[in-house]
Design a protein around this motif. Sequence first.
Motif, short mmCIF file in Angstrom:
data_model
loop_
_atom_site.label_atom_id
_atom_site.label_comp_id
_atom_site.label_asym_id
_atom_site.label_seq_id
_atom_site.Cartn_x
_atom_site.Cartn_y
_atom_site.Cartn_z
N MET A 1 43.10 28.34 48.91
CA MET A 1 41.76 28.37 48.31
C MET A 1 41.83 29.04 46.94
O MET A 1 42.57 30.00 46.74
CB MET A 1 40.82 29.14 49.23
CG MET A 1 39.37 29.03 48.84
SD MET A 1 38.29 29.22 50.27
CE MET A 1 37.06 30.26 49.61
N ILE A 2 41.03 28.51 46.01
CA ILE A 2 41.06 28.98 44.62
C ILE A 2 39.97 30.01 44.39
O ILE A 2 38.81 29.81 44.75
CB ILE A 2 40.87 27.79 43.65
CG1 ILE A 2 42.08 26.85 43.74
CG2 ILE A 2 40.66 28.28 42.22
CD1 ILE A 2 41.90 25.54 42.99
N GLY A 3 40.33 31.14 43.78
CA GLY A 3 39.37 32.15 43.38
C GLY A 3 39.10 32.03 41.89
O GLY A 3 40.03 32.02 41.09
N ILE A 4 37.84 31.90 41.52
CA ILE A 4 37.44 31.80 40.12
C ILE A 4 36.96 33.17 39.65
O ILE A 4 36.01 33.72 40.21
CB ILE A 4 36.32 30.76 39.94
CG1 ILE A 4 36.79 29.37 40.41
CG2 ILE A 4 35.87 30.70 38.47
CD1 ILE A 4 35.67 28.35 40.49
N ILE A 5 37.64 33.72 38.66
CA ILE A 5 37.25 35.04 38.16
C ILE A 5 35.90 34.90 37.44
O ILE A 5 35.79 34.19 36.45
CB ILE A 5 38.33 35.64 37.26
CG1 ILE A 5 39.56 35.99 38.13
CG2 ILE A 5 37.82 36.86 36.51
CD1 ILE A 5 40.64 36.76 37.45
N ASN A 6 34.91 35.58 37.98
CA ASN A 6 33.53 35.46 37.51
C ASN A 6 33.18 36.72 36.71
O ASN A 6 32.76 37.73 37.26
CB ASN A 6 32.60 35.30 38.71
CG ASN A 6 31.16 35.09 38.29
OD1 ASN A 6 30.88 34.71 37.16
ND2 ASN A 6 30.24 35.35 39.20
N TYR A 7 33.40 36.66 35.39
CA TYR A 7 33.19 37.84 34.55
C TYR A 7 32.18 37.58 33.44
O TYR A 7 32.11 38.31 32.46
CB TYR A 7 34.53 38.33 33.98
CG TYR A 7 35.22 37.33 33.06
CD1 TYR A 7 35.27 37.54 31.69
CD2 TYR A 7 35.81 36.19 33.56
CE1 TYR A 7 35.87 36.64 30.84
CE2 TYR A 7 36.43 35.27 32.73
CZ TYR A 7 36.45 35.50 31.38
OH TYR A 7 37.06 34.60 30.54
N GLY A 8 31.38 36.51 33.63
CA GLY A 8 30.31 36.25 32.68
C GLY A 8 30.73 35.57 31.41
O GLY A 8 30.00 35.58 30.43
N VAL B 1 35.43 35.44 42.35
CA VAL B 1 36.03 36.77 42.35
C VAL B 1 35.23 37.64 41.39
O VAL B 1 35.22 37.40 40.18
CB VAL B 1 37.51 36.73 41.91
CG1 VAL B 1 38.08 38.14 41.81
CG2 VAL B 1 38.33 35.88 42.85
N ASN B 2 34.53 38.62 41.93
CA ASN B 2 33.71 39.52 41.12
C ASN B 2 34.33 40.91 40.97
O ASN B 2 33.97 41.64 40.06
CB ASN B 2 32.31 39.65 41.72
CG ASN B 2 31.58 38.33 41.75
OD1 ASN B 2 31.23 37.79 40.72
ND2 ASN B 2 31.37 37.79 42.94
N LEU C 1 40.35 39.51 45.09
CA LEU C 1 41.51 38.68 44.72
C LEU C 1 42.35 38.33 45.94
O LEU C 1 42.95 37.25 46.00
CB LEU C 1 42.37 39.41 43.69
CG LEU C 1 41.81 39.52 42.27
CD1 LEU C 1 42.62 40.52 41.47
CD2 LEU C 1 41.79 38.16 41.59
N GLU C 2 42.41 39.23 46.91
CA GLU C 2 43.27 39.03 48.09
C GLU C 2 42.81 37.86 48.96
O GLU C 2 43.59 37.35 49.76
CB GLU C 2 43.29 40.31 48.93
CG GLU C 2 43.88 41.50 48.21
CD GLU C 2 43.76 42.79 49.03
OE1 GLU C 2 43.39 42.70 50.23
OE2 GLU C 2 44.03 43.86 48.47
N GLN C 3 41.58 37.43 48.81
CA GLN C 3 41.04 36.36 49.65
C GLN C 3 41.55 34.97 49.25
O GLN C 3 41.35 34.01 49.98
CB GLN C 3 39.51 36.36 49.58
CG GLN C 3 38.85 37.64 50.03
CD GLN C 3 37.36 37.63 49.74
OE1 GLN C 3 36.73 36.58 49.66
NE2 GLN C 3 36.79 38.83 49.59
#
Length: 197
Positions: A1-8, A29-30, A35-37
Amino acid sequence: MIGIINYGAGNIFSLTAALDRVGLAYGMVNKEEELEQYDRIIIPGVGHAGAAMQKLRDSGLASCIHNIDKPVLGICVGMQLLTDFSEEGNASLLSIIPLKTLHFDKKIKEKVPHMGWNSVSIRNDNPLFSNIEDNAYFYFVHSYFIEYDAKYTAAMCAYGLPFSAAIAKDNFYGVQFHPEKSGKAGEQLLVNFSKLS
């Protein structure tokens, strides 16, 4: 599964729509512990590299990206953040790939920003470009580019001068174009990223 870094600082809707089209699961990813997920990470980005870097610092994620040992893909400004430095805001960036992000202005005669479809020449047989034809077209929107260095360039493009359309080092990858807006070739690249180990 892909985590998208959500930093605005990302065009997240277009990216999630593309991931939906190709059937890839994702989440946001907030903060660092999230990140580990995920087994792969995307750093999206639009706009100003210096401002994006500051948002990444403010989120607390900047300091931990270096330690990620799973595949990471930076898109557009997300790719530029992987370099040492950007002329946009004279900003120090993540320094994961030892290259600089430079402004097209005064270096080329062509119109800036570089906007639209352009062919991409694949280098170093990079797995990110599996099942994508050499010189396939991808969609670009940018005024800053990453200097061409054969050691780290996975694909190159020419717009007034040669520049890195894609870079790679270890588990870190970056693309200057927008795969989520690049039709079948862009969708294939996202699928390829999902299969990297």
